[in-house]
Design an enzyme around this catalytic site. Structure first.
Site, PDB file in Angstrom:
ATOM      1  N   LYS A 146       0.871  -1.186   0.000  1.00 16.25           N
ATOM      2  CA  LYS A 146       0.000   0.000   0.000  1.00 16.25           C
ATOM      3  C   LYS A 146       0.904   1.231   0.000  1.00 16.25           C
ATOM      4  O   LYS A 146       1.157   1.859   1.027  1.00 16.25           O
ATOM      5  CB  LYS A 146      -0.953  -0.012   1.205  1.00 16.25           C
ATOM      6  CG  LYS A 146      -2.131   0.959   1.014  1.00 16.25           C
ATOM      7  CD  LYS A 146      -3.249   0.687   2.004  1.00 16.25           C
ATOM      8  CE  LYS A 146      -4.349   1.731   1.937  1.00 16.25           C
ATOM      9  NZ  LYS A 146      -5.243   1.597   0.779  1.00 16.25           N
ATOM     10  N   GLU A 178      -8.629  -5.644  -9.398  1.00 15.68           N
ATOM     11  CA  GLU A 178      -9.367  -4.866  -8.395  1.00 15.68           C
ATOM     12  C   GLU A 178      -9.679  -3.499  -8.977  1.00 15.68           C
ATOM     13  O   GLU A 178      -9.355  -3.223 -10.122  1.00 15.68           O
ATOM     14  CB  GLU A 178      -8.533  -4.744  -7.111  1.00 15.68           C
ATOM     15  CG  GLU A 178      -7.206  -4.019  -7.311  1.00 15.68           C
ATOM     16  CD  GLU A 178      -6.307  -4.034  -6.071  1.00 15.68           C
ATOM     17  OE1 GLU A 178      -6.792  -4.329  -4.969  1.00 15.68           O
ATOM     18  OE2 GLU A 178      -5.117  -3.731  -6.233  1.00 15.68           O
ATOM     19  N   LEU A 202      -4.253  -5.544  -3.646  1.00 20.68           N
ATOM     20  CA  LEU A 202      -4.042  -5.220  -2.245  1.00 20.68           C
ATOM     21  C   LEU A 202      -4.878  -6.158  -1.379  1.00 20.68           C
ATOM     22  O   LEU A 202      -6.031  -6.453  -1.711  1.00 20.68           O
ATOM     23  CB  LEU A 202      -4.465  -3.770  -1.982  1.00 20.68           C
ATOM     24  CG  LEU A 202      -4.147  -3.270  -0.572  1.00 20.68           C
ATOM     25  CD1 LEU A 202      -2.652  -2.987  -0.445  1.00 20.68           C
ATOM     26  CD2 LEU A 202      -4.941  -2.014  -0.246  1.00 20.68           C
TER      27      LEU A 202
END
Lengths: 283, 283
Positions: A146, A178, A202
């Protein structure tokens, strides 16, 4: 607004980031967004575990993660958000380095910036759902970190807004990864399906909570690759994120997926998610 | 040191970047490093053309690029670098946005930061060459934009330093792209070969000058894909960058490429590059 910067609580407009901060020049840092529901931070430990992971992958050390919860609580108090649905933001960069060189100087100290902000999920999108678009995943291959190196996310999100859709759901080599700031899941024959954890996505905290709720509800779930072609066969779709929680998708542009209304399983999970927040606060 | 920030010349430690600058939070910006050889900036227009391109790809507008040369000249004067080999750095971000949202607010104004620094190429590496390593290109697919979203470059460069090599030369799908802050070229049977311009590499200014010098020297050159397997058949290798100019590669780790000394064509180009700097200054 009172924010936190390198050991001090300050008015946020008094905070001076150096132009030689490696966060500013190289995107050399990591971040987390945590959720505060009065009167508790939600899944705080999971966020801190992920932050530790991001920092370890960047080889940024000597950060005292244990103190962050009390700093966030102090920020909530100083900004009088005690009874407000809010978010907490934390960004850690490798620090200030002059002269500018790509290669990190091992002796510099990390920069830590934290703030809190009143923020409620959007009730309208929660109730009625959103339209998303599809796009090729243009990012690097370490999306499991991240990091603040977010330009790919920004440009894609900007493209979504320009096209009038809520989010772009990416695919890489024909398989769904995503969204630009969300994980994505589908429902097919009452089975919840979401892409597996790897370096292309993530490890979302809301995603983790949703899978746990599936177990509790005895809803079957699969973490597996989903091809773009398969989207048209899905019964439901929803997005998962710390800020927007569980947001139903009612239409995927340039596919035949359109449900007209949020799906039943999606709305069941949304309801259970709210119950779980309440349970969590009492613990 | 006197630097430039949003219309003002200031001591660099007086410059306050907001923690809500999108450059700091999202790597939402572009940059250039230009070369100053007393008493002229080298290929300045080419750098500004590339900056314009980067900003257009980010959809950052209302930046008055025409003023940047005079600002750099003023920085050179204010910092008394008039007779020093130096670099000029310019970074432009989309600006400050609060509250933090991925989607850019169209009304914010760009942040502009510029500074100059005394810097000479490393004579030792120029004369004796360097060892580089090979690695998988982990970056996003818009490497044609000179953006500050540089974490992939930083982590790879850090890996190079940790391994004791000068640079990592990346490959994507088995074909050479570039280094973390350099373009790369090879020589085979007196033909200079370098990867073609596409979205996987940066259109280097030094690369462009080298190809022009090849024309002037009637050296044959090719812009074509180069497979990792082909490296072992190359006679010479060199790196090209604004700061390090033309740097010979004498060994590629984990390949059999090793020349023991900088190649003849490489050194010819290095000599012509210096002559070209001198010619350029007189123009």
């Amino acid at each position: 607004m009172i924010a936190y910067y390198n050991g001090q609580f300050l008015e946020s407009d008094k905070i001076q980031i150096s132009p030689f901060d490696r966060g500013f020049q190289f995107a050399d840092g990591a971040y987390e967004v945590v959720r505060y529901y009065p009167n508790k931070f939600f899944e705080f430990d999971a966020h801190m575990e992920r932050l530790k992971y991001s920092l370890s992958q960047l080889d940024i050390s000597s950060v005292n993660i244990e103190r962050f919860q009390e700093i966030f609580v102090e920020l909530i108090q100083k900004n009088e958000l005690f009874d407000q649905s809010s978010i907490g933001y934390i960004q850690i960069t490798r620090g200030v380095q002059f002269p500018r060189r790509h290669s990190p100087d091992p002796v510099i100290s990390p920069t830590i910036f934290m703030y809190v902000e009143k923020l409620s999920p959007n009730k309208e999108t929660h109730a009625n759902g959103v339209t998303v678009g599809l796009g090729e995943d243009i990012r690097w291959i370490r999306c499991d970190i991240k990091s603040i190196s977010l330009l790919a996310n920004i440009l894609t999100k900007k493209g979504a807004v320009d096209k009038g859709v809520y989010e772009i759901v990416w695919s890489r080599n024909g398989f769904i990864t995503e969204g630009t700031h969300t994980n994505v899941a589908f429902v097919k024959n009452n089975v919840v399906i979401t892409p597996p954890l790897n370096s292309f996505i993530l490890a979302g905290i809301t995603r983790k909570v949703v899978l746990k709720l599936c177990d509790e509800l005895k809803l079957q779930h699969e973490e597996r690759n989903i091809s773009v072609e398969e989207l048209n066969t899905m019964d439901e779709c929803f997005l998962m994120a710390t800020t927007s929680e569980i947001t139903p998708v009612v239409k995927i542009a340039s596919s035949t997926f359109r449900t007209g209304a949020p799906g039943k399983v999606t709305m069941l999970l949304q309801k259970e998610f709210q119950k779980n927040i309440h349970r969590n606060k009492l613990m």
